[in-house]
Design an enzyme around this catalytic site. Structure first.
Site, PDB file in Angstrom:
ATOM      1  N   TRP A  14       0.961  -0.659  -0.574  1.00  0.00           N
ATOM      2  CA  TRP A  14      -0.267  -0.013  -0.227  1.00  0.00           C
ATOM      3  C   TRP A  14       1.063   1.447   0.316  1.00  0.00           C
ATOM      4  O   TRP A  14       0.497   2.137  -0.230  1.00  0.00           O
ATOM      5  CB  TRP A  14      -1.256  -0.264   1.397  1.00  0.00           C
ATOM      6  N   GLU A 170      11.582  -6.608  -9.352  1.00  0.00           N
ATOM      7  CA  GLU A 170      11.162  -5.592  -9.341  1.00  0.00           C
ATOM      8  C   GLU A 170      12.010  -4.597  -9.866  1.00  0.00           C
ATOM      9  O   GLU A 170      12.523  -3.743  -9.403  1.00  0.00           O
ATOM     10  CB  GLU A 170      10.534  -5.002  -7.860  1.00  0.00           C
ATOM     11  N   GLY A 176       5.605   2.169 -10.662  1.00  0.00           N
ATOM     12  CA  GLY A 176       4.500   2.578 -10.429  1.00  0.00           C
ATOM     13  C   GLY A 176       4.942   3.785 -11.981  1.00  0.00           C
ATOM     14  O   GLY A 176       4.006   5.009 -11.651  1.00  0.00           O
ATOM     15  N   GLY A 237       1.252  -2.212  -6.287  1.00  0.00           N
ATOM     16  CA  GLY A 237       2.008  -1.488  -5.211  1.00  0.00           C
ATOM     17  C   GLY A 237       0.343  -1.115  -5.661  1.00  0.00           C
ATOM     18  O   GLY A 237      -0.080  -1.071  -5.330  1.00  0.00           O
TER      19      GLY A 237
HETATM   20  P1  PGA Z   1       3.286  -0.892  -8.956  1.00  0.00           P
HETATM   21  O1  PGA Z   1       4.693  -0.924  -7.077  1.00  0.00           O
HETATM   22  O2  PGA Z   1       2.594  -1.962  -8.708  1.00  0.00           O
HETATM   23  O3  PGA Z   1       2.548   0.557  -8.322  1.00  0.00           O
HETATM   24  O4  PGA Z   1       3.985  -0.170  -9.690  1.00  0.00           O
HETATM   25  C1  PGA Z   1       5.046  -1.984  -7.052  1.00  0.00           C
HETATM   26  C2  PGA Z   1       5.558  -1.945  -5.839  1.00  0.00           C
HETATM   27  O5  PGA Z   1       6.097  -0.846  -5.552  1.00  0.00           O
HETATM   28  O6  PGA Z   1       5.610  -2.385  -4.829  1.00  0.00           O
END
Ligand code: PGA
Length: 256
Positions: A14, A170, A176, A237
């Site tokens: 979150w 990631e 994001g 996220g």
């Molecule tokens: P996102 O974030 O799905 O908004 O790209 C993933 C995360 O930061 O774990």
């Protein structure tokens, strides 16, 4: 395929979102949706929402995680939270080394390693984040960067403990940003992480570790990503902040 040797987990991150009433509403909406899932379901929430989340998810299949933990047991560390403070209220998971912490808060592989060991010692399951910068990918050193992070972040972590650890791949350029790694790119690096674990530990250990993909995973792209042989769910996220979207991801990982 060895997917049956490990659990696919969809974990929401979150980040710094949701007041307490908003958290309550989202969790209540999520409960019936999550009940359908056969994959692992985790929500990692801000510290101020942990107690609420633990309380509201009692007796459900939703597990609760924190977004960070300190490595010392107690002491003069203003603003930090210890692993024991998390376990005593019923928290089971914790995100460690998220790229936002590495980028904005000075987190290093050394502190990620310390936090991971402290979490494991207290009985928390760490979700350890690794990933390359766009520049590193363009310079063709993704594998070097990932291998270094895995070696340093898991330094001195036993085989038994690494099986309790979730790794989240990631790519920093995908977080994001709306830019997702292609399913092939995600698979390639997740398989590389598993091969690195097999070298450091054994094939048996590597096959048992949950390796997630994270970075702009959403209802439109989740099914293809989680269907990859080495992608065991995701760290989510933006799409974890809406119950319906998160539900699509849970369904994909349950079927994937
Ligand atoms: P996102 O974030 O799905 O908004 O790209 C993933 C995360 O930061 O774990």
């Amino acid at each position: 395929m060895n997917k049956e040797l490990r659990q696919a987990i969809i974990a929401g991150n979150w980040k710094m979102n949701k007041t307490r009433p908003e958290a309550r509403a989202l969790i209540e909406e999520l409960k019936p949706i999550a009940a359908e899932a056969t994959c692992g379901v985790v929500i990692c929430v801000p510290f101020t929402n942990l107690e609420t989340a633990v309380e509201l998810t009692k007796g459900t299949n939703i597990k609760v995680g924190a977004e960070n933990v300190h490595f010392e047991e107690k002491g003069a560390f203003t603003g930090e939270i210890s692993a024991a403070m998390l376990t005593e209220i019923g928290v089971e998971y914790v995100i460690i080394g998220h790229s936002e912490r590495r980028q904005y808060f000075g987190e290093t592989d050394e502190t990620v390693n310390k936090r991971t060991k402290a979490a494991l010692k207290a009985g928390l399951k760490p979700i350890v984040c690794v990933g390359e910068l766009l520049w590193e990918r363009e310079c063709n050193i993704t594998e070097e960067v990932i291998a270094r992070q895995i070696k340093l972040d898991l330094y001195d972590v036993s085989a038994e403990d690494v099986k309790k650890t979730v790794i989240a791949y990631e790519p920093v350029w995908a977080i994001g940003t709306g830019k997702t790694a292609s399913a092939a790119q995600a698979q390639e690096v997740c398989a590389f992480i598993r091969a690195t674990l097999a070298k450091l530990y054994s094939k048996e250990v590597a096959d048992a570790v949950t390796i997630q993909y994270g970075g702009s995973m959403n209802p439109g792209n989740a099914a293809e990503l989680v269907a990859q042989p080495d992608v065991d769910g995701g760290l989510i996220g933006g799409a974890s902040l809406k119950a319906a979207d998160f539900g699509v991801l849970l369904k994909a990982a349950s079927e994937g």
